[in-house]
Scaffold this motif. Structure first.
Motif, PDB file in Angstrom:
ATOM      1  N   SER A 117     -19.358   3.159  -3.314  1.00  0.00           N
ATOM      2  CA  SER A 117     -18.216   4.023  -3.042  1.00  0.00           C
ATOM      3  C   SER A 117     -17.109   3.715  -4.047  1.00  0.00           C
ATOM      4  CB  SER A 117     -17.716   3.829  -1.611  1.00  0.00           C
ATOM      5  OG  SER A 117     -17.213   2.543  -1.442  1.00  0.00           O
ATOM      6  N   PRO A 118     -16.401   4.749  -4.477  1.00  0.00           N
ATOM      7  CA  PRO A 118     -15.385   4.543  -5.517  1.00  0.00           C
ATOM      8  C   PRO A 118     -14.264   3.629  -5.027  1.00  0.00           C
ATOM      9  CG  PRO A 118     -15.251   6.750  -4.624  1.00  0.00           C
ATOM     10  CD  PRO A 118     -16.449   6.111  -4.011  1.00  0.00           C
ATOM     11  N   ARG A 119     -13.809   2.750  -5.901  1.00  0.00           N
ATOM     12  CA  ARG A 119     -12.687   1.865  -5.590  1.00  0.00           C
ATOM     13  C   ARG A 119     -11.398   2.579  -5.989  1.00  0.00           C
ATOM     14  NH1 ARG A 119     -12.286  -2.352  -2.949  1.00  0.00           N
ATOM     15  NH2 ARG A 119     -13.298  -4.221  -3.627  1.00  0.00           N
ATOM     16  N   ILE A 120     -10.396   2.429  -5.161  1.00  0.00           N
ATOM     17  CA  ILE A 120      -9.110   3.034  -5.479  1.00  0.00           C
ATOM     18  C   ILE A 120      -8.423   2.181  -6.546  1.00  0.00           C
ATOM     19  CG2 ILE A 120      -7.751   1.823  -3.735  1.00  0.00           C
ATOM     20  CD1 ILE A 120      -6.405   4.555  -3.171  1.00  0.00           C
ATOM     21  N   LYS A 121      -7.718   2.815  -7.433  1.00  0.00           N
ATOM     22  CA  LYS A 121      -6.975   2.088  -8.459  1.00  0.00           C
ATOM     23  C   LYS A 121      -5.861   1.306  -7.769  1.00  0.00           C
ATOM     24  CE  LYS A 121      -7.894   5.250 -12.198  1.00  0.00           C
ATOM     25  NZ  LYS A 121      -7.333   6.135 -13.197  1.00  0.00           N
ATOM     26  N   PRO A 122      -5.348   0.273  -8.430  1.00  0.00           N
ATOM     27  CA  PRO A 122      -4.256  -0.480  -7.802  1.00  0.00           C
ATOM     28  C   PRO A 122      -3.142   0.462  -7.347  1.00  0.00           C
ATOM     29  CG  PRO A 122      -4.943  -1.541  -9.822  1.00  0.00           C
ATOM     30  CD  PRO A 122      -5.690  -0.234  -9.738  1.00  0.00           C
ATOM     31  N   LEU A 123      -2.606   0.174  -6.193  1.00  0.00           N
ATOM     32  CA  LEU A 123      -1.570   1.024  -5.613  1.00  0.00           C
ATOM     33  C   LEU A 123      -0.336   0.994  -6.509  1.00  0.00           C
ATOM     34  CD1 LEU A 123      -2.140  -0.203  -1.984  1.00  0.00           C
ATOM     35  CD2 LEU A 123      -2.980   1.904  -3.010  1.00  0.00           C
ATOM     36  N   ASP A 124       0.178   2.157  -6.850  1.00  0.00           N
ATOM     37  CA  ASP A 124       1.252   2.228  -7.843  1.00  0.00           C
ATOM     38  C   ASP A 124       2.625   1.917  -7.251  1.00  0.00           C
ATOM     39  OD1 ASP A 124       1.824   4.517  -6.432  1.00  0.00           O
ATOM     40  OD2 ASP A 124       1.853   5.833  -8.155  1.00  0.00           O
ATOM     41  N   GLN A 125       3.596   1.762  -8.156  1.00  0.00           N
ATOM     42  CA  GLN A 125       4.940   1.381  -7.752  1.00  0.00           C
ATOM     43  C   GLN A 125       5.627   2.437  -6.912  1.00  0.00           C
ATOM     44  OE1 GLN A 125       7.224   0.232 -11.142  1.00  0.00           O
ATOM     45  NE2 GLN A 125       6.064  -1.637 -11.488  1.00  0.00           N
ATOM     46  N   THR A 126       5.308   3.688  -7.138  1.00  0.00           N
ATOM     47  CA  THR A 126       5.930   4.753  -6.350  1.00  0.00           C
ATOM     48  C   THR A 126       5.581   4.591  -4.880  1.00  0.00           C
ATOM     49  OG1 THR A 126       5.726   6.243  -8.234  1.00  0.00           O
ATOM     50  CG2 THR A 126       6.149   7.250  -6.090  1.00  0.00           C
ATOM     51  N   LEU A 127       4.307   4.319  -4.632  1.00  0.00           N
ATOM     52  CA  LEU A 127       3.843   4.167  -3.257  1.00  0.00           C
ATOM     53  C   LEU A 127       4.427   2.911  -2.606  1.00  0.00           C
ATOM     54  CD1 LEU A 127       2.051   5.310  -1.064  1.00  0.00           C
ATOM     55  CD2 LEU A 127       0.133   4.085  -2.063  1.00  0.00           C
ATOM     56  N   THR A 128       4.338   1.775  -3.294  1.00  0.00           N
ATOM     57  CA  THR A 128       4.825   0.531  -2.686  1.00  0.00           C
ATOM     58  C   THR A 128       6.344   0.523  -2.535  1.00  0.00           C
ATOM     59  OG1 THR A 128       4.818  -0.610  -4.825  1.00  0.00           O
ATOM     60  CG2 THR A 128       2.842  -0.827  -3.467  1.00  0.00           C
ATOM     61  N   SER A 129       7.057   1.127  -3.476  1.00  0.00           N
ATOM     62  CA  SER A 129       8.520   1.172  -3.328  1.00  0.00           C
ATOM     63  C   SER A 129       8.914   2.117  -2.192  1.00  0.00           C
ATOM     64  CB  SER A 129       9.202   1.572  -4.630  1.00  0.00           C
ATOM     65  OG  SER A 129       8.832   2.865  -5.020  1.00  0.00           O
ATOM     66  N   THR A 130       8.116   3.152  -1.953  1.00  0.00           N
ATOM     67  CA  THR A 130       8.368   4.034  -0.807  1.00  0.00           C
ATOM     68  C   THR A 130       8.191   3.258   0.495  1.00  0.00           C
ATOM     69  OG1 THR A 130       7.641   5.967  -2.044  1.00  0.00           O
ATOM     70  CG2 THR A 130       7.681   6.166   0.359  1.00  0.00           C
ATOM     71  N   TRP A 131       7.141   2.447   0.563  1.00  0.00           N
ATOM     72  CA  TRP A 131       6.950   1.616   1.759  1.00  0.00           C
ATOM     73  C   TRP A 131       8.137   0.691   1.965  1.00  0.00           C
ATOM     74  CZ3 TRP A 131       1.447  -0.117  -0.024  1.00  0.00           C
ATOM     75  CH2 TRP A 131       0.530   0.912   0.220  1.00  0.00           C
ATOM     76  N   ASP A 132       8.631   0.096   0.880  1.00  0.00           N
ATOM     77  CA  ASP A 132       9.779  -0.800   0.988  1.00  0.00           C
ATOM     78  C   ASP A 132      11.024  -0.047   1.432  1.00  0.00           C
ATOM     79  OD1 ASP A 132       8.300  -3.004   0.249  1.00  0.00           O
ATOM     80  OD2 ASP A 132       8.898  -2.919  -1.862  1.00  0.00           O
ATOM     81  N   ARG A 133      11.258   1.110   0.830  1.00  0.00           N
ATOM     82  CA  ARG A 133      12.439   1.912   1.173  1.00  0.00           C
ATOM     83  C   ARG A 133      12.398   2.342   2.638  1.00  0.00           C
ATOM     84  NH1 ARG A 133      12.120   4.931  -2.823  1.00  0.00           N
ATOM     85  NH2 ARG A 133      10.871   6.584  -1.919  1.00  0.00           N
ATOM     86  N   GLU A 134      11.201   2.683   3.123  1.00  0.00           N
ATOM     87  CA  GLU A 134      11.043   3.108   4.520  1.00  0.00           C
ATOM     88  C   GLU A 134      10.906   1.924   5.473  1.00  0.00           C
ATOM     89  OE1 GLU A 134      11.379   6.212   5.597  1.00  0.00           O
ATOM     90  OE2 GLU A 134      11.763   6.816   3.527  1.00  0.00           O
ATOM     91  N   GLN A 135      10.934   0.710   4.910  1.00  0.00           N
ATOM     92  CA  GLN A 135      10.853  -0.537   5.660  1.00  0.00           C
ATOM     93  C   GLN A 135       9.582  -0.622   6.508  1.00  0.00           C
ATOM     94  OE1 GLN A 135      14.590  -0.973   7.751  1.00  0.00           O
ATOM     95  NE2 GLN A 135      15.718  -1.215   5.857  1.00  0.00           N
ATOM     96  N   LEU A 136       8.469  -0.211   5.892  1.00  0.00           N
ATOM     97  CA  LEU A 136       7.188  -0.314   6.578  1.00  0.00           C
ATOM     98  C   LEU A 136       6.650  -1.732   6.451  1.00  0.00           C
ATOM     99  CD1 LEU A 136       5.336   2.958   5.474  1.00  0.00           C
ATOM    100  CD2 LEU A 136       6.598   2.531   7.569  1.00  0.00           C
TER     101      LEU A 136
END
Length: 159
Positions: free
Chosen positions: A11-30
């Motif tokens: 099964s295909p591996r996802i590329k490393p999660l990008d900064q846009t996604l992780t910074s959104t998680w941080d901003r939303e305090q997830l």
């Protein structure tokens, strides 16, 4: 049984999660759990494998990259800055003992519309010479030697 293992491996591996996604998680305090749950569900629906440790590592790596970028660009083309420092005897953080005091030196720079705390460090001996060394080290760490007003008075004195 063999085909199930083969499907997981192929099964295909996802590329490393990008900064846009992780910074959104941080901003939303997830939390890691919240971010992992949603990203794993989305990835599985797209045929990818994502694990909670992948989400955690992506956040750590991307936070370091963003911090490095901020540090590198924060003082680009900055106007002349005024250097400030002060020391205070505070309870020791390292020893966890309220009875043990350590001399902490706060170093910051300002201009008309800008304030930035460079750091708060321990001056082991608490002498004036050591305070100057802490201040100079912070100025050099941020590459601000040429940006400080009146640097001839304080920066060159210590080194």
């Amino acid at each position: 049984m063999v085909s199930a293992k083969k499907n997981l491996r192929s099964s295909p591996r996802i590329k490393p999660l990008d900064q846009t996604l992780t910074s959104t998680w941080d901003r939303e305090q997830l939390s890691i759990k919240q971010a992992s749950t949603s990203s794993i569900a989305i990835a599985k629906s797209l045929g990818h494998d994502v694990f909670p440790s992948t989400v955690y590592q992506a956040r750590v790596v991307n936070r370091r990259k963003m911090a490095r970028k901020i540090k590198e660009t924060l003082f680009e083309n900055s106007p002349p800055l005024v250097l400030h420092w002060d020391s205070e005897l505070l309870p020791s953080v390292a020893h966890g003992n309220v009875n043990t005091l350590e001399d902490r030196v706060a170093v910051l720079v300002t201009d008309k519309d800008f304030k930035h705390l460079l750091g708060v460090h321990v001056a082991e001996k608490g002498t004036g010479q050591q305070m100057v060394e802490v201040v100079i080290r912070e100025v050099h760490r941020f590459g601000l030697s040429d940006n400080i007003i009146g640097k001839e008075l304080c920066i060159k004195q210590g080194g």
